[in-house]
Design a protein around this motif. Structure first.
Motif, mmCIF file in Angstrom:
data_model
loop_
_atom_site.group_PDB
_atom_site.id
_atom_site.type_symbol
_atom_site.label_atom_id
_atom_site.label_comp_id
_atom_site.label_asym_id
_atom_site.label_seq_id
_atom_site.Cartn_x
_atom_site.Cartn_y
_atom_site.Cartn_z
ATOM 1 N N PRO A 81 39.563 47.487 -12.053
ATOM 2 C CA PRO A 81 40.097 47.818 -13.380
ATOM 3 C C PRO A 81 39.170 48.737 -14.162
ATOM 4 C CG PRO A 81 40.440 45.490 -12.925
ATOM 5 C CD PRO A 81 39.603 46.016 -11.794
ATOM 6 N N ILE A 82 39.770 49.667 -14.891
ATOM 7 C CA ILE A 82 39.015 50.718 -15.583
ATOM 8 C C ILE A 82 38.729 50.305 -17.015
ATOM 9 C CG2 ILE A 82 39.122 53.111 -16.399
ATOM 10 C CD1 ILE A 82 40.874 53.695 -13.920
ATOM 11 N N GLY A 83 37.463 50.089 -17.334
ATOM 12 C CA GLY A 83 37.031 49.764 -18.685
ATOM 13 C C GLY A 83 36.360 50.953 -19.346
ATOM 14 N N HIS A 113 39.850 50.705 -6.899
ATOM 15 C CA HIS A 113 40.946 49.926 -7.484
ATOM 16 C C HIS A 113 40.454 48.958 -8.558
ATOM 17 C CE1 HIS A 113 39.227 47.416 -4.338
ATOM 18 N NE2 HIS A 113 39.704 46.366 -4.980
ATOM 19 N N THR A 157 47.308 53.427 -10.704
ATOM 20 C CA THR A 157 45.850 53.531 -10.645
ATOM 21 C C THR A 157 45.338 53.436 -9.209
ATOM 22 O OG1 THR A 157 45.554 52.701 -12.906
ATOM 23 C CG2 THR A 157 43.669 52.524 -11.414
ATOM 24 N N ARG A 175 52.134 49.569 -11.897
ATOM 25 C CA ARG A 175 51.028 48.796 -11.339
ATOM 26 C C ARG A 175 50.367 49.506 -10.159
ATOM 27 N NH1 ARG A 175 52.679 45.172 -8.712
ATOM 28 N NH2 ARG A 175 54.940 45.304 -8.905
ATOM 29 N N ASP A 212 40.579 52.060 -22.345
ATOM 30 C CA ASP A 212 40.384 50.802 -21.640
ATOM 31 C C ASP A 212 41.705 50.461 -20.952
ATOM 32 O OD1 ASP A 212 39.857 48.288 -20.717
ATOM 33 O OD2 ASP A 212 39.059 47.502 -22.611
ATOM 34 N N LEU A 213 41.755 50.637 -19.639
ATOM 35 C CA LEU A 213 42.999 50.455 -18.909
ATOM 36 C C LEU A 213 43.080 49.102 -18.214
ATOM 37 C CD1 LEU A 213 43.425 54.009 -17.304
ATOM 38 C CD2 LEU A 213 44.264 53.152 -19.497
ATOM 39 N N ARG A 214 42.184 48.191 -18.560
ATOM 40 C CA ARG A 214 42.244 46.858 -17.963
ATOM 41 C C ARG A 214 43.513 46.154 -18.463
ATOM 42 N NH1 ARG A 214 36.187 45.184 -19.633
ATOM 43 N NH2 ARG A 214 37.037 46.128 -21.550
ATOM 44 N N GLY A 215 44.421 45.901 -17.535
ATOM 45 C CA GLY A 215 45.678 45.257 -17.897
ATOM 46 C C GLY A 215 46.684 46.179 -18.534
ATOM 47 N N ARG A 216 46.407 47.495 -18.537
ATOM 48 C CA ARG A 216 47.317 48.466 -19.151
ATOM 49 C C ARG A 216 47.956 49.360 -18.109
ATOM 50 N NH1 ARG A 216 44.748 52.233 -23.370
ATOM 51 N NH2 ARG A 216 46.700 53.307 -22.824
ATOM 52 N N ASP A 217 49.068 49.951 -18.496
ATOM 53 C CA ASP A 217 49.797 50.879 -17.646
ATOM 54 C C ASP A 217 49.132 52.249 -17.718
ATOM 55 O OD1 ASP A 217 51.617 52.388 -16.285
ATOM 56 O OD2 ASP A 217 53.319 51.955 -17.598
#
Length: 403
Positions: free
Chosen positions: A264-266, A262, A135, A132, A383-388
């Motif tokens: 989230p990365i879409g 910081h 990023t 967590r 798409d790293l939204r909610g991902r490790d």
């Protein structure tokens, strides 16, 4: 900001960030130092651009190879060897007056032996924090490195113009040796062992996110290199405004990184950040007559730089195995260095031919193409939204003992 404060409280994070920033601090000085030094000796920004391009090409060639070697020989062996060789080459450029082709050859060797500190620290980070925090750590690192580009140009401009360009280059060498020794001696560098990659050299570049990060990084840093040359040429080598404007530009990147790094990365994250850079650089072409107007427009452009770099680091980390991370970051660094070489060279020749405005036209073109590439590639953008964002673990066959 609480996210970043908790990161800095994590064991070893503040120390390793400080050590690698000190080791890389000369990188924020050498481009301007060489630009001023070579122009003073040979009276040509084109010659200075060629020397910078030679150094960047050397770095570009060596980046993936020295990064991969860290998995074979160990990080400390590779870092010590390259640090000593690079420092000697940089010092030679400052101390000896040489013809342009010879200076280019020495600069090429300096680039070829540049310590792979950035790939090393990017590889270490996933082993220092939980998934967590990774990023935000990339974002904090990309923002913190703007200290290099805020203080570096100011320091080298002052020393080179008020004391001498030779003294400026030797100061950069001293910082390189001291910072490099501190980073290499850090416990984390000895604690993390990069597994030997089982894939052929260069295969990792075929992964779409790595290729995307390499291409966009090439265009982003090419734009930045052209801006840097344009600012110096616009105000002249004896003016303090060059360092001030470049420092304000970097402050924009620092603020942008801390403010939106910081988020989230879409899939459109890179394109949005490159659009900010493009808009700021395009507007700056209309304010070359005013140091404060140019500072304001480059402040806008800077807001997108650190967040864009943070996204590129994160999508690479999330897309490759741990054993391939150093080489992957080496390729990303190579793209950035080729961009710096091409941006500096094109800017130098256009400055000689059309004046400082030519450098800003080149910078705007690089940034715009970077935005277009990122927008067209949004389908392959992770798409790293909610991902490790941690690297993919390396797995080995596990022998099973029959019961």
């Amino acid at each position: 900001m609480s996210t970043y404060s908790s990161l800095l409280k994590t064991s070893g994070v503040a120390r390793i960030i400080a050590a690698q920033l000190t080791a890389r601090f000369p990188f924020g000085m050498l481009s301007l130092a060489f630009l001023l030094h070579i122009e003073r000796i040979h009276h040509s920004y084109g010659a200075a651009g060629l020397v910078l391009a030679a150094m960047s090409i050397g770095q570009a060639i060596a980046g993936p190879m020295t990064s991969r070697l860290m998995g074979v020989l160990g990080m400390r062996v590779v870092l010590w060897t390259t640090l000593v060789a690079c420092s000697a080459a940089v010092a030679a450029i400052g101390v000896f007056v040489m013809p342009v082709p010879v200076t280019m050859a020495v600069a090429f060797f300096a680039g070829l032996s540049m310590p792979p500190i950035q790939p090393a620290v990017r590889t270490i980070y996933p082993k220092m924090v939980n998934s967590r925090q990774l990023t935000p750590l990339f974002s904090l690192d990309a923002s913190a490195q703007e200290i290099i580009w805020i203080a570096g140009p100011v320091v080298i401009t002052f020393v080179a113009t008020q004391v001498g360009t030779v003294e400026g280059i030797l100061m950069a060498v001293a910082i390189m040796l001291a910072g490099g020794a501190w980073f290499i001696a850090s416990p984390e560098v000895g604690r993390v062992r990069i597994p030997r990659s089982k894939r052929r050299f260069g295969v990792v570049l075929a992964r779409p996110p790595v290729l995307l990060a390499t291409v966009v990084g090439f265009l982003l840093i090419g734009s930045c290199a052209a801006v840097e040359a344009g600012v110096v040429a616009n105000f002249g080598e004896g003016s303090p405004f060059s360092g001030i404007v470049l420092a304000i530009w970097s402050i924009g990147s620092l603020v942008g990184g801390l403010a939106i790094g910081h988020v989230p990365i879409g899939p459109w994250a890179t394109a949005r950040r490159m659009l900010i850079v493009t808009v700021g650089v395009v507007i700056s072409t209309f304010f070359l007559w005013s140091w404060w107007g140019l500072s304001l427009t480059l402040l806008i452009a800077g807001v997108g730089i650190a967040p864009a770099l943070a996204v590129l680091f994160a999508i690479v980390s999330a897309s490759v195995k741990f054993s391939d991370t150093a080489e992957a970051y080496g390729w990303v660094g190579t793209g950035q260095l080729i961009g710096a070489a091409l941006g500096s060279a094109l800017a130098g020749f256009l400055i000689d031919g059309t004046g400082p405005a030519g450098a800003f036209w080149i910078a705007a073109a690089f940034a715009f193409v970077g935005f277009v590439v990122a927008a067209l590639a949004h389908r392959v953008h992770p798409d790293l939204r909610g991902r490790d964002a941690s690297p993919i673990p390396d797995t080995e066959p596990v022998p099973v003992v029959p019961s």
